[in-house]
Motif scaffolding. Structure first.
Motif, PDB file in Angstrom:
ATOM      1  N   ILE A   1      57.214  70.315  69.344  1.00 32.99           N
ATOM      2  CA  ILE A   1      56.880  70.917  68.058  1.00 32.99           C
ATOM      3  C   ILE A   1      55.368  71.032  67.905  1.00 32.99           C
ATOM      4  O   ILE A   1      54.840  72.048  67.421  1.00 32.99           O
ATOM      5  N   SER A   2      54.644  69.997  68.308  1.00 37.95           N
ATOM      6  CA  SER A   2      53.192  70.003  68.180  1.00 37.95           C
ATOM      7  C   SER A   2      52.552  71.099  69.022  1.00 37.95           C
ATOM      8  O   SER A   2      51.671  71.825  68.553  1.00 37.95           O
ATOM      9  N   ARG A   3      53.005  71.241  70.262  1.00 34.06           N
ATOM     10  CA  ARG A   3      52.427  72.276  71.121  1.00 34.06           C
ATOM     11  C   ARG A   3      52.734  73.678  70.604  1.00 34.06           C
ATOM     12  O   ARG A   3      51.900  74.571  70.679  1.00 34.06           O
ATOM     13  N   TYR A   4      53.932  73.871  70.059  1.00 35.82           N
ATOM     14  CA  TYR A   4      54.253  75.189  69.527  1.00 35.82           C
ATOM     15  C   TYR A   4      53.419  75.498  68.293  1.00 35.82           C
ATOM     16  O   TYR A   4      53.026  76.649  68.065  1.00 35.82           O
TER      17      TYR A   4
ATOM     18  N   GLU B   1      48.905  78.498  65.762  1.00 37.99           N
ATOM     19  CA  GLU B   1      47.550  78.524  65.194  1.00 37.99           C
ATOM     20  C   GLU B   1      46.654  79.481  65.963  1.00 37.99           C
ATOM     21  O   GLU B   1      45.906  80.271  65.370  1.00 37.99           O
ATOM     22  N   ASN B   2      46.706  79.410  67.281  1.00 38.21           N
ATOM     23  CA  ASN B   2      45.865  80.298  68.092  1.00 38.21           C
ATOM     24  C   ASN B   2      46.297  81.755  67.955  1.00 38.21           C
ATOM     25  O   ASN B   2      45.463  82.671  67.927  1.00 38.21           O
ATOM     26  N   LYS B   3      47.597  81.985  67.867  1.00 36.49           N
ATOM     27  CA  LYS B   3      48.107  83.354  67.766  1.00 36.49           C
ATOM     28  C   LYS B   3      47.747  83.976  66.419  1.00 36.49           C
ATOM     29  O   LYS B   3      47.417  85.166  66.334  1.00 36.49           O
ATOM     30  N   LEU B   4      47.812  83.185  65.353  1.00 37.20           N
ATOM     31  CA  LEU B   4      47.559  83.704  64.018  1.00 37.20           C
ATOM     32  C   LEU B   4      46.096  83.632  63.618  1.00 37.20           C
ATOM     33  O   LEU B   4      45.737  84.026  62.508  1.00 37.20           O
ATOM     34  N   ASN B   5      45.260  83.095  64.514  1.00 32.91           N
ATOM     35  CA  ASN B   5      43.839  83.028  64.191  1.00 32.91           C
ATOM     36  C   ASN B   5      43.265  84.436  64.092  1.00 32.91           C
ATOM     37  O   ASN B   5      43.402  85.264  64.993  1.00 32.91           O
ATOM     38  N   THR B   6      42.617  84.710  62.969  1.00 33.08           N
ATOM     39  CA  THR B   6      42.088  86.059  62.733  1.00 33.08           C
ATOM     40  C   THR B   6      40.574  86.085  62.726  1.00 33.08           C
ATOM     41  O   THR B   6      39.952  86.899  62.062  1.00 33.08           O
TER      42      THR B   6
ATOM     43  N   GLN C   1      48.811  84.016  54.015  1.00 34.35           N
ATOM     44  CA  GLN C   1      47.537  83.373  54.329  1.00 34.35           C
ATOM     45  C   GLN C   1      47.594  81.868  54.077  1.00 34.35           C
ATOM     46  O   GLN C   1      47.070  81.070  54.867  1.00 34.35           O
ATOM     47  N   ALA C   2      48.246  81.467  52.981  1.00 37.50           N
ATOM     48  CA  ALA C   2      48.327  80.043  52.653  1.00 37.50           C
ATOM     49  C   ALA C   2      49.133  79.279  53.694  1.00 37.50           C
ATOM     50  O   ALA C   2      48.741  78.180  54.118  1.00 37.50           O
ATOM     51  N   LEU C   3      50.247  79.837  54.118  1.00 37.60           N
ATOM     52  CA  LEU C   3      51.079  79.154  55.118  1.00 37.60           C
ATOM     53  C   LEU C   3      50.382  79.102  56.473  1.00 37.60           C
ATOM     54  O   LEU C   3      50.545  78.143  57.226  1.00 37.60           O
ATOM     55  N   LYS C   4      49.600  80.134  56.761  1.00 30.05           N
ATOM     56  CA  LYS C   4      48.886  80.146  58.044  1.00 30.05           C
ATOM     57  C   LYS C   4      47.880  79.016  58.130  1.00 30.05           C
ATOM     58  O   LYS C   4      47.811  78.298  59.139  1.00 30.05           O
ATOM     59  N   ILE C   5      47.110  78.797  57.090  1.00 26.89           N
ATOM     60  CA  ILE C   5      46.065  77.775  57.148  1.00 26.89           C
ATOM     61  C   ILE C   5      46.624  76.370  56.952  1.00 26.89           C
ATOM     62  O   ILE C   5      45.913  75.386  57.202  1.00 26.89           O
TER      63      ILE C   5
END
Length: 365
Positions: free
Chosen positions: A348-351, A356-361, A282-286
């Motif tokens: 890198i920025s686009r990926y 972010e969009n993929k891991l958005n919960t 969770q920390a790495l995701k945000i």
């Protein structure tokens, strides 16, 4: 009693939807906004047209000497003549297949790791972070496979930039995670040591770190032990950016609600299970935007190795500008180098945005 008949809903006015509606809402909503939009559009068109005319329409593309260039546009002949130096530095021409193989394998592995449906993706990550750097180091230097030895002082251009950036990114992140956990540790010794490391390295500029790694680091080794300049630069970059990465990860750890820690404790998880399975994901995701921002800074700061005598892609450009046969074409050199950095940074920025969009919960409001 007659029942009331509702009329069908009418479509919205044409000037409030689509491109026209967007323009009216965002660019021409008021007279002042309309004037500012037209003025900015004029300046933007002028700049774009001037660059297009200089860099594309009237540019010189074909040739091998300065005589092929005219004063009407950019001289990209200069870049094509120096192409191998921009890409490989002063690597021997008969051995260029080795850095080319490195480029292709790096691109293939990055693509496989980025594609989420790649089979055995975890093993590819493990291979990329363990055996692959050793194999490529042996290939590029030549000592491992019986190939002619190419000293690292002959490496340069994009080759040095990618090596510094790739290894710096791959190594600094896990060290930063460990430092962040150490700083939040309840053990005073570990916490104080982590704080001291982070604050010391964050308190000095990277230029100083590179000087220290190049000049002072050999003093800590035994007499007669030789350390390669590229290795010393890598150690300096990793130590410097791992401190910044630690603070980014620590911010993510502090953003996790206390209930997540308590829930993990209630399940009877050990400390490392709690961190690895509950808290750190969770920390790495945000903190993805901040982590990527550090990655981009690291990639661009590789150009600072010029001060210790290493020629990355920018250093090669600056040395090429001093060639008496090509004086006056520094603009083309800097534009090309800027384009190289922009391509990598934009990718890198686009990926990162995709991640972010993929891991958005569903936490967005």
């Amino acid at each position: 009693m007659k029942q009331h008949q509702f009329q069908p809903s009418l479509p919205p006015p044409a000037n409030t939807v689509g491109i026209v509606g967007w323009l009216r809402k965002n660019l021409f909503s008021t007279p002042l906004n309309s004037i500012l939009t037209l003025v900015m559009a004029y300046f933007a068109f002028t700049m774009i047209w001037s660059f297009t005319d200089w860099g594309l329409l009237n540019a010189n593309w074909i040739g091998t000497t300065r005589d092929a260039c005219t004063d009407t546009g950019a001289c990209w002949v200069f870049i094509s003549v120096r192409w191998d130096q921009f890409m490989f530095g002063f690597y021997p021409s008969q051995e260029l297949w080795r850095p080319k193989l490195f480029y292709w394998t790096l691109a293939i592995l990055v693509a496989l790791m980025a594609y989420e449906k790649t089979p055995k993706r975890t093993w590819i990550f493990i291979f990329f972070g363990s055996a692959y750097p050793i194999l490529m180091a042996g290939l590029l230097e030549g000592s491992m496979f019986g190939l002619p030895v190419v000293d690292t002082h002959q490496w340069g251009g994009l080759l040095v930039t990618l090596i510094l950036a790739t290894i710096g990114i791959v190594v600094s992140l896990p060290i930063g995670v460990v430092l962040a956990l150490g700083r939040r540790s309840e053990m005073p010794i570990i916490s104080k040591l982590s704080i001291a490391y982070i604050e010391i390295w964050r308190g000095v500029p990277l230029i100083t770190v590179l000087f220290m790694a190049s000049v002072m680091l050999p003093l800590f080794f035994s007499e007669g032990v030789q350390t390669d300049k590229l290795i010393r630069a890598l150690i300096g970059v990793v130590m410097f950016y791992s401190a910044y990465m630690a603070e980014v990860v620590r911010g993510g750890l502090q953003a996790i609600p206390k209930g997540q820690y308590e829930a993990a404790d209630s399940l009877g998880l050990s400390y490392w299970q709690k961190m690895g399975l509950v808290v750190l994901p969770q920390a790495l995701k945000i903190t993805i935007p901040s982590i990527v921002n550090n990655f981009l800074s690291l990639l661009k700061d590789t150009s600072l190795v010029l001060i210790i005598g290493m020629y990355d892609v920018l250093g090669i450009g600056q040395s090429a500008n001093n060639d008496p046969d090509w004086l006056g074409y520094s603009t083309e050199s800097y534009v090309f180098v800027a384009l190289v950095f922009w391509v990598f940074c934009f990718g890198i920025s686009r990926y990162s945005i995709y991640l972010e969009n993929k891991l958005n919960t569903g936490h967005k409001r």
